[in-house]
Write a protein that holds these residues in place. Structure first.
Motif, PDB file in Angstrom:
ATOM      1  N   PHE A 157       0.815  -1.214   0.000  1.00  0.00           N
ATOM      2  CA  PHE A 157       0.000   0.000   0.000  1.00  0.00           C
ATOM      3  C   PHE A 157       0.854   1.272   0.000  1.00  0.00           C
ATOM      4  N   GLY A 158       1.909   1.267  -0.807  1.00  0.00           N
ATOM      5  CA  GLY A 158       2.729   2.466  -0.949  1.00  0.00           C
ATOM      6  C   GLY A 158       3.896   2.557  -0.004  1.00  0.00           C
ATOM      7  N   ALA A 159       3.971   1.696   1.010  1.00  0.00           N
ATOM      8  CA  ALA A 159       5.078   1.723   1.962  1.00  0.00           C
ATOM      9  C   ALA A 159       6.087   0.650   1.594  1.00  0.00           C
ATOM     10  N   SER A 160       7.343   0.924   1.913  1.00  0.00           N
ATOM     11  CA  SER A 160       8.420  -0.017   1.607  1.00  0.00           C
ATOM     12  C   SER A 160       9.383  -0.043   2.785  1.00  0.00           C
ATOM     13  N   ILE A 161       9.757  -1.262   3.204  1.00  0.00           N
ATOM     14  CA  ILE A 161      10.717  -1.431   4.290  1.00  0.00           C
ATOM     15  C   ILE A 161      11.816  -2.367   3.804  1.00  0.00           C
ATOM     16  N   THR A 162      13.083  -1.962   4.069  1.00  0.00           N
ATOM     17  CA  THR A 162      14.228  -2.735   3.595  1.00  0.00           C
ATOM     18  C   THR A 162      15.292  -2.762   4.679  1.00  0.00           C
ATOM     19  N   PHE A 163      15.823  -3.934   4.921  1.00  0.00           N
ATOM     20  CA  PHE A 163      16.985  -4.089   5.787  1.00  0.00           C
ATOM     21  C   PHE A 163      17.911  -5.080   5.094  1.00  0.00           C
ATOM     22  N   SER A 164      19.127  -4.627   4.764  1.00  0.00           N
ATOM     23  CA  SER A 164      20.015  -5.486   3.976  1.00  0.00           C
ATOM     24  C   SER A 164      21.467  -5.232   4.357  1.00  0.00           C
ATOM     25  N   ARG A 165      22.277  -6.252   4.100  1.00  0.00           N
ATOM     26  CA  ARG A 165      23.724  -6.184   4.325  1.00  0.00           C
ATOM     27  C   ARG A 165      24.394  -5.755   3.012  1.00  0.00           C
ATOM     28  N   GLU A 166      25.364  -4.868   3.100  1.00  0.00           N
ATOM     29  CA  GLU A 166      26.083  -4.446   1.906  1.00  0.00           C
ATOM     30  C   GLU A 166      26.905  -5.607   1.349  1.00  0.00           C
ATOM     31  N   VAL A 167      26.896  -5.711   0.035  1.00  0.00           N
ATOM     32  CA  VAL A 167      27.568  -6.837  -0.606  1.00  0.00           C
ATOM     33  C   VAL A 167      29.082  -6.740  -0.434  1.00  0.00           C
ATOM     34  N   LEU A 168      29.650  -5.573  -0.651  1.00  0.00           N
ATOM     35  CA  LEU A 168      31.096  -5.407  -0.577  1.00  0.00           C
ATOM     36  C   LEU A 168      31.592  -5.200   0.854  1.00  0.00           C
ATOM     37  N   ASN A 169      30.693  -4.835   1.746  1.00  0.00           N
ATOM     38  CA  ASN A 169      31.079  -4.601   3.138  1.00  0.00           C
ATOM     39  C   ASN A 169      30.109  -5.369   4.036  1.00  0.00           C
ATOM     40  N   PRO A 170      30.410  -6.627   4.342  1.00  0.00           N
ATOM     41  CA  PRO A 170      29.451  -7.469   5.069  1.00  0.00           C
ATOM     42  C   PRO A 170      29.105  -6.955   6.460  1.00  0.00           C
ATOM     43  N   GLU A 171      29.949  -6.111   7.040  1.00  0.00           N
ATOM     44  CA  GLU A 171      29.668  -5.616   8.386  1.00  0.00           C
ATOM     45  C   GLU A 171      28.846  -4.323   8.386  1.00  0.00           C
ATOM     46  N   ARG A 172      28.354  -3.920   7.227  1.00  0.00           N
ATOM     47  CA  ARG A 172      27.547  -2.704   7.128  1.00  0.00           C
ATOM     48  C   ARG A 172      26.107  -3.095   6.769  1.00  0.00           C
ATOM     49  N   TYR A 173      25.146  -2.501   7.474  1.00  0.00           N
ATOM     50  CA  TYR A 173      23.736  -2.799   7.274  1.00  0.00           C
ATOM     51  C   TYR A 173      22.976  -1.490   7.072  1.00  0.00           C
ATOM     52  N   ASN A 174      22.025  -1.520   6.146  1.00  0.00           N
ATOM     53  CA  ASN A 174      21.226  -0.337   5.834  1.00  0.00           C
ATOM     54  C   ASN A 174      19.741  -0.656   6.021  1.00  0.00           C
ATOM     55  N   PHE A 175      19.051   0.288   6.639  1.00  0.00           N
ATOM     56  CA  PHE A 175      17.611   0.163   6.888  1.00  0.00           C
ATOM     57  C   PHE A 175      16.912   1.389   6.307  1.00  0.00           C
ATOM     58  N   THR A 176      15.790   1.150   5.592  1.00  0.00           N
ATOM     59  CA  THR A 176      15.010   2.247   5.005  1.00  0.00           C
ATOM     60  C   THR A 176      13.532   1.943   5.190  1.00  0.00           C
ATOM     61  N   LEU A 177      12.806   2.937   5.647  1.00  0.00           N
ATOM     62  CA  LEU A 177      11.342   2.862   5.752  1.00  0.00           C
ATOM     63  C   LEU A 177      10.782   4.120   5.099  1.00  0.00           C
ATOM     64  N   SER A 178      10.025   3.946   4.020  1.00  0.00           N
ATOM     65  CA  SER A 178       9.583   5.108   3.253  1.00  0.00           C
ATOM     66  C   SER A 178       8.206   4.862   2.656  1.00  0.00           C
ATOM     67  N   LEU A 179       7.602   5.961   2.222  1.00  0.00           N
ATOM     68  CA  LEU A 179       6.345   5.927   1.479  1.00  0.00           C
ATOM     69  C   LEU A 179       6.617   6.431   0.074  1.00  0.00           C
ATOM     70  N   ASP A 180       6.143   5.697  -0.899  1.00  0.00           N
ATOM     71  CA  ASP A 180       6.376   6.081  -2.292  1.00  0.00           C
ATOM     72  C   ASP A 180       5.170   5.674  -3.117  1.00  0.00           C
ATOM     73  N   ALA A 181       4.391   6.632  -3.562  1.00  0.00           N
ATOM     74  CA  ALA A 181       3.236   6.344  -4.414  1.00  0.00           C
ATOM     75  C   ALA A 181       3.741   6.118  -5.832  1.00  0.00           C
ATOM     76  N   ALA A 182       3.981   4.870  -6.154  1.00  0.00           N
ATOM     77  CA  ALA A 182       4.584   4.549  -7.448  1.00  0.00           C
ATOM     78  C   ALA A 182       3.553   4.428  -8.558  1.00  0.00           C
ATOM     79  N   SER A 183       2.437   3.714  -8.301  1.00  0.00           N
ATOM     80  CA  SER A 183       1.459   3.463  -9.353  1.00  0.00           C
ATOM     81  C   SER A 183       0.529   4.670  -9.516  1.00  0.00           C
TER      82      SER A 183
END
Length: 282
Positions: free
Chosen positions: A220-246
């Motif tokens: 419903f327009g919200a996106s949540i992501t938590f992932s480990r960086e490929v080149l830096n395994p000890e780095r993690y990024n988290f994003t929570l956002s709203l994006d009306a794409a359609s």
């Protein structure tokens, strides 16, 4: 002739003729047959009438329930006239969809993080763009041996009206327990960010972050992501956002824009009476 004649020649008194007993017997039998025929005819209808009248109880009668009452007739259905456009097929150009919205402002989100022990800055305009508002928190640890120093960066970004655009967290070489799970002091950041918007469908996200597993969910327009960086395994990024794409999401968001409607009040946080009592005593 002699004065006293002989009794043989005396006159006999004249009486009524006697009815033979056989006659009475035949009459009784005849009347009994007639009466019995009358009483037993028509399925003993007359005998049953006499039985009921005198209460002789010669027969057992079936008690019939009273006839059911007639139900009231339902009122005739009301006629409803539908407008013509109600029967027309929907147009793809005007279709909309369910759309998620932030139920907390940026300033309130930053205050909730501070209440949880994450000392973010105040909600204020960004130095690079006055139209963008944000609050952030940054912490860096000491470098040990050849390992990367542990660090945490948190930012909540939005506009001058207080509407949040996205929330981001970056953690480097985070502290974990013996089971490899994220330290509770760091996990508290994600607990606040996931609970304050009151979006209950991202129920697997917190458990994945706790175990440092990659996860990505959309709805419903919200996106949540938590992932480990490929080149830096000890780095993690988290994003929570709203994006009306359609296009339907964009139409829905534009229709319910604050330019058209009054902004909804922020949900009030429930205060635990056990926590408020000591504060009032002071």
């Amino acid at each position: 002739m002699p004065d006293n004649p002989s009794p043989v020649y005396a006159k006999q008194p004249v009486g009524k003729p006697r009815i033979p007993v056989v006659f009475w017997l035949l009459l009784t039998i005849s009347l009994s047959l007639i009466i019995g025929t009358v009483l037993l005819s028509n399925d003993m209808k007359h005998l049953r009438t006499i039985d009921r009248y005198f209460g002789l109880n010669l027969f057992s009668y079936e008690v019939k329930p009273p006839p059911p009452k007639e139900l009231p007739r339902p009122a005739p259905p009301a006629s409803v006239r539908l407008p013509l456009h109600a029967l027309e097929p929907p147009m793809a150009q005007t279709a909309s969809t369910f759309l998620r919205t932030w139920r907390i402002s940026g300033a309130a989100m930053c205050a909730a993080l501070r209440d949880a022990g994450i000392q973010t800055s105040d909600w204020a305009a960004a130095s690079f763009n006055a139209a963008t508002f944000e609050c952030f928190f940054e912490h860096s640890g000491k470098r040990e041996n050849d390992q990367l120093p542990s660090s945490i960066f948190v930012i909540v970004r939005g506009d001058a009206a207080g509407t949040i655009n996205n929330m981001r967290v970056k953690i480097v070489n985070p502290e974990t327990d013996q089971n490899g799970q994220l330290d509770p002091s760091i996990l508290r950041i994600f607990e606040v960010m996931l609970s304050q918007p009151q979006w209950l469908d991202f129920h697997e996200a917190l458990n994945a972050i706790k175990n440092l597993r990659d996860i990505k969910e959309d709805g419903f327009g919200a996106s949540i992501t938590f992932s480990r960086e490929v080149l830096n395994p000890e780095r993690y990024n988290f994003t929570l956002s709203l994006d009306a794409a359609s296009e339907p999401q964009k139409r829905t968001r534009n229709y319910f824009s604050d330019r058209t409607w009054l902004p909804s009040p922020e949900p009030t946080a429930e205060i635990d009476p056990a926590q408020s009592a000591p504060a009032s005593a002071q």
